[in-house]
Design an enzyme around this catalytic site. Structure first.
Site, PDB file in Angstrom:
ATOM      1  N   SER A 232      -2.685   9.480  -0.591  1.00 14.29           N
ATOM      2  CA  SER A 232      -1.600   8.773   0.096  1.00 14.29           C
ATOM      3  C   SER A 232      -1.518   7.272  -0.197  1.00 14.29           C
ATOM      4  CB  SER A 232      -1.699   8.984   1.615  1.00 14.29           C
ATOM      5  OG  SER A 232      -2.880   8.420   2.127  1.00 14.29           O
ATOM      6  N   LYS A 277      -0.189   5.952  10.881  1.00 16.78           N
ATOM      7  CA  LYS A 277      -0.292   4.817   9.968  1.00 16.78           C
ATOM      8  C   LYS A 277       0.639   3.679  10.388  1.00 16.78           C
ATOM      9  CE  LYS A 277      -1.936   7.565   6.115  1.00 16.78           C
ATOM     10  NZ  LYS A 277      -1.770   7.994   4.713  1.00 16.78           N
TER      11      LYS A 277
END
Length: 337
Positions: A232, A277
């Protein structure tokens, strides 16, 4: 008084024991936003006034306490083991798979950044790395995680995509011959093409693969990700690398975070845990956050990020990107304003 101490001691022991009992779930929660400059070092790279940052999600096996806490916190997520690990995959195999996905991510990020900056890049291919093996499939009997396949039916393949394309053209019951190395020892084995247990319409030998390659660049580059796993951080790696390669600072003095896998062609892909996040980036005072747009589908990472930012009343600018060029164009537009 003695009874009080005895009861307190018993309670402490019970709590300690319960904390060691693992449930068949994983719990994830917001991690941190980490500056990339200390992690990525391009030889004689240019400095930047702002920063590019990767964002992480913390994950662990659930116990009764973390499970209950996750039930009460909307940014703590609970996942059954089967949603995290592949069928028959151990914790160690899962960790190794994530680390190799990170290696792939770094290599693709280097490819994108050096190509965009028009810097020399070369590849040394070392075969196809076996990341995991599906139970009940032919590969389970003969292959091991870590084997490196470099020939199929006498044909050499440089990438896992080439292998997958070749095998996908085979029919159930056909046989292929794999040549591979295990601990530097060359081995050859025949394998039958078989249907997958959970998807009988799909056939193969039952292995998950990744290309094992080494990237050579000029100037040289060092990326130290330690125990960080998964793909990611690809987009943010590529932006940090590119910014060190070119004289113009594209951060514009801002703290810029984001997420998204990246392919060699610069395409940005979906990732998990984006709402967590967003929380991590907001706590770190990030100005801009790049989120995978996924061509504008309703449940895209970008839309999830927008919803999470709204919930926590974040002032971050959430920017949708489908490619590396999308991110670059946005940053260059800031310099024009």
């Amino acid at each position: 008084m003695n009874k009080f101490y005895i009861r307190s001691f018993i309670l402490i022991v019970v709590i300690a024991l319960l904390s060691f009992i693992q449930l068949p779930y994983y719990v994830t929660k917001p991690g941190m936003a980490q500056e990339l400059r200390p992690i990525i070092q391009v030889e004689d790279g240019f400095n930047e006034e702002g920063s590019f940052m990767l964002t992480t999600v913390r994950m662990g096996k659930a116990n009764i306490f973390t499970y209950l806490w996750a039930k009460m916190d909307e940014f703590h997520m609970i996942y059954p083991v089967k949603d995290i690990r592949r069928s028959g995959e151990s914790d160690e195999e899962y960790t190794n798979r994530q680390l190799y996905l990170m290696e792939d991510s770094k290599e693709s990020a280097i490819t994108v950044a050096y190509s965009e900056a028009e810097k020399p890049i070369n590849y040394i291919y070392r075969g196809i790395y076996v990341m995991s093996i599906i139970r009940g499939m032919p590969a389970e009997e003969v292959l091991k995680i870590g084997d490196r396949i470099y020939k199929v039916d006498g044909l050499e393949f440089q990438t896992s995509d080439e292998f997958i394309e070749y095998v996908s053209e085979k029919s159930e019951g056909e046989e292929i011959e794999l040549t591979f190395k295990r601990n530097e020892q060359e081995m050859t084995t025949p394998l039958l093409i078989s249907p997958f247990p959970d998807n009988p319409e799909k056939v193969g030998v039952g292995i998950a693969l990744t290309t094992d390659r080494e990237v050579e660049t000029t100037p040289s580059i060092m990326i130290d990700t330690e125990k960080i796993g998964g793909p990611s951080a690809g987009l943010m790696f590529s932006l940090e690398i590119y910014n060190q390669l070119v004289e113009k600072d594209i951060t514009n003095g801002l703290d810029i975070a984001g997420t998204g896998s990246i392919k060699d062609n610069g395409e940005v892909g979906r990732i998990g845990g984006i709402s967590q996040k967003i929380v991590a980036a907001d706590k770190s005072g990030v100005d801009v956050f790049f989120a995978p747009n996924e061509q504008g589908i309703p449940n895209s990472n970008y839309n999830e990020a927008l919803a999470a930012a709204k919930k926590i009343k974040s002032e971050m600018k959430i920017v949708p990107v489908d490619t590396f060029d999308d991110a670059l164009e946005y940053l260059e537009s800031l310099n024009d304003n």
